[in-house]
Enzyme design. Structure first.
Site, PDB file in Angstrom:
ATOM      1  N   SER A   1      43.840  41.348  41.826  1.00  0.00           N
ATOM      2  CA  SER A   1      43.435  39.946  41.842  1.00  0.00           C
ATOM      3  C   SER A   1      44.503  39.110  42.566  1.00  0.00           C
ATOM      4  O   SER A   1      44.776  39.361  43.733  1.00  0.00           O
ATOM      5  CB  SER A   1      43.175  39.476  40.406  1.00  0.00           C
TER       6      SER A   1
ATOM      7  N   ASP B   1      32.039  41.898  38.844  1.00  0.00           N
ATOM      8  CA  ASP B   1      33.224  41.050  38.682  1.00  0.00           C
ATOM      9  C   ASP B   1      32.782  39.587  38.694  1.00  0.00           C
ATOM     10  O   ASP B   1      32.179  39.121  39.665  1.00  0.00           O
ATOM     11  CB  ASP B   1      34.169  41.354  39.855  1.00  0.00           C
TER      12      ASP B   1
ATOM     13  N   HIS C   1      36.259  42.619  36.262  1.00  0.00           N
ATOM     14  CA  HIS C   1      37.580  42.222  36.761  1.00  0.00           C
ATOM     15  C   HIS C   1      38.715  42.706  35.855  1.00  0.00           C
ATOM     16  O   HIS C   1      39.874  42.392  36.083  1.00  0.00           O
ATOM     17  CB  HIS C   1      37.620  40.689  36.856  1.00  0.00           C
TER      18      HIS C   1
END
Lengths: 280, 280
Positions: B149, B225, B258
């Site tokens: 991320s 995600d 995620h």
């Protein structure tokens, strides 16, 4: 109140699913959460189950997040069930110490005030939660059990008292003789009272001497575990096993401590051990 | 102040050691912690290093506890370095939002008040921490980098600006085009000001168009995600790579989200990818 399952979280993981559920427990008189790992489909056979019991201060999430067990469970086609370690909530009695009250259920049925009403983790894990999970998921009745520290104690006690329910049992750094170590003496005294005869049903060393049947047991213990000398002493259970010809393997792992890093390092061996007995 | 390393924690793990260290950072003007995994010895050759950069709200501990990467690193003989995601401490500016201030350093050198003095994560990770680690541990100068991320953004930016420092780079669900997505526009605006020319040095899509040399890149992205459509959009970087013949592989993983469960599921592939280039 009818038991309904509420899905709190769901994550794809190693081709399977890690889920977190909430339900009302009538045994414990409170809402409870548990984690479950469902491997990806492997043919039409319902997958066997390995119960994973956590230690002092843990919830249902520690094993799910830190053990790395799901990778191996996915490969072997095993369901993992990860219960919480005690009843929970504002209405549930607690204690300021980390080793009594919430987070420290010791997998027993308490008989003493103020614990008696809610602290019934033995029946919750021996009856209520298995029935709920059998009714809610497509699983086999072939089951094994493992745990860490207080959860290793719980896994061994459940297995020794129900040797036909489980194909095998294993533990990381378990409390094997709670009647004789500080954590156990404190918890058993508080939850069960001072009559030590009542403690015997939750002491693996004593239970093994009276077990109705044998099942294979694997124990790993780190020799740098800060709790080894005072609280754990797994060689006490090994000695009982040797007296009775019990199929127990105790492995001392040099340099390993009491943390989930220790569990992560050897959980693959434990799941392969269980798979060998579950899938036989 | 001379840099001294203070060992905070050490755990045996998969035959190696997971350590947590504290040191004073002159770049950041505060004390910092980092994690390092040292695999067990494999002959006399110093092991190569993979940097692991974490995402928003994380510390140095998330990757260490949740990724499961150490199992594969132990097998392959790789050192893992796990830095924190921002400067820390009461004297360091912060913001109430999770995506600005402490825990949200975005791996850049801030030029704006109140961030300018402490928020220099780019130089910290490009100069100070590598030098400290090279001086303190027996490691190879063969290095690779990966991240998740915001940390995937950091890994790509460091690699694209220093293609000769790293053998390869990889990312899980990275922010690839921060100039054009809400997390990035907010952070780059706050840390660097409104002159978008300054943002280019921290935008992977723009950096790849001007990079001095190529290095292999692997990106995994879950299609469930929650941040995919608004914040991530890795196909933007894939499009730039295709224009320039860049060796970039983008894999879309069906059903993954995620979380660290997504990282755990594919970190083995990433480490084998890096080992292929590090050990070549």
């Amino acid at each position: 109140m009818p038991t309904t399952l509420e899905l709190l979280e769901e994550h794809r993981l190693f081709g399977g699913w890690q889920q977190r559920w909430r339900h009302h427990s009538s045994q414990l008189g409170c809402n409870m959460t548990f984690g479950i790992f469902l491997p990806g489909p492997k043919g039409d056979t319902p997958p066997p189950v390995v119960w994973c019991l956590a230690g002092l201060t843990c919830t249902d999430e520690n094993f799910a997040v830190k053990s790395g067990a799901q990778r191996v469970a996915a490969e072997l086609g095993l369901v993992l069930v990860m219960p919480d370690t005690s009843p929970r909530g504002d209405e549930v009695p607690n204690d300021e110490a980390y080793d009594l009250g919430q987070g420290a259920g010791f997998y027993l049925n308490a008989t003493q005030e103020p614990w008696r009403q809610h602290f019934r983790m033995y029946d919750y894990l021996n009856e209520e939660l298995p029935a709920l999970i059998a009714a809610s998921f497509n699983i086999s009745d072939r089951q094994a059990i493992m745990g860490h520290s207080m959860g290793g104690h719980g896994a061994l006690v459940l297995a020794l008292r129900n040797p036909h329910r489980f194909a095998s049992a294993s533990a990381f750094a378990p409390i094997v003789n709670p009647s004789e170590v500080p954590w156990g003496v404190k918890a058993l005294g508080a939850y069960l009272g001072e009559d030590r005869e009542q403690w015997r049903q939750y002491d693996s060393c004593l239970l093994m001497q009276q077990a109705a049947a044998q099942l294979p047991i694997l124990i790993d213990q780190g020799d740098s575990d800060q709790f080894l000398a005072d609280q754990l002493q797994p060689e006490r259970l090994e000695a009982v096993a040797q007296q009775s010809g019990w199929p127990l393997t105790l492995r001392i792992q040099p340099g390993y401590d009491h943390s989930y890093f220790f569990i992560a390092s050897f959980v693959e061996d434990h799941l392969r051990f269980h798979a060998q007995h579950l899938l036989a």
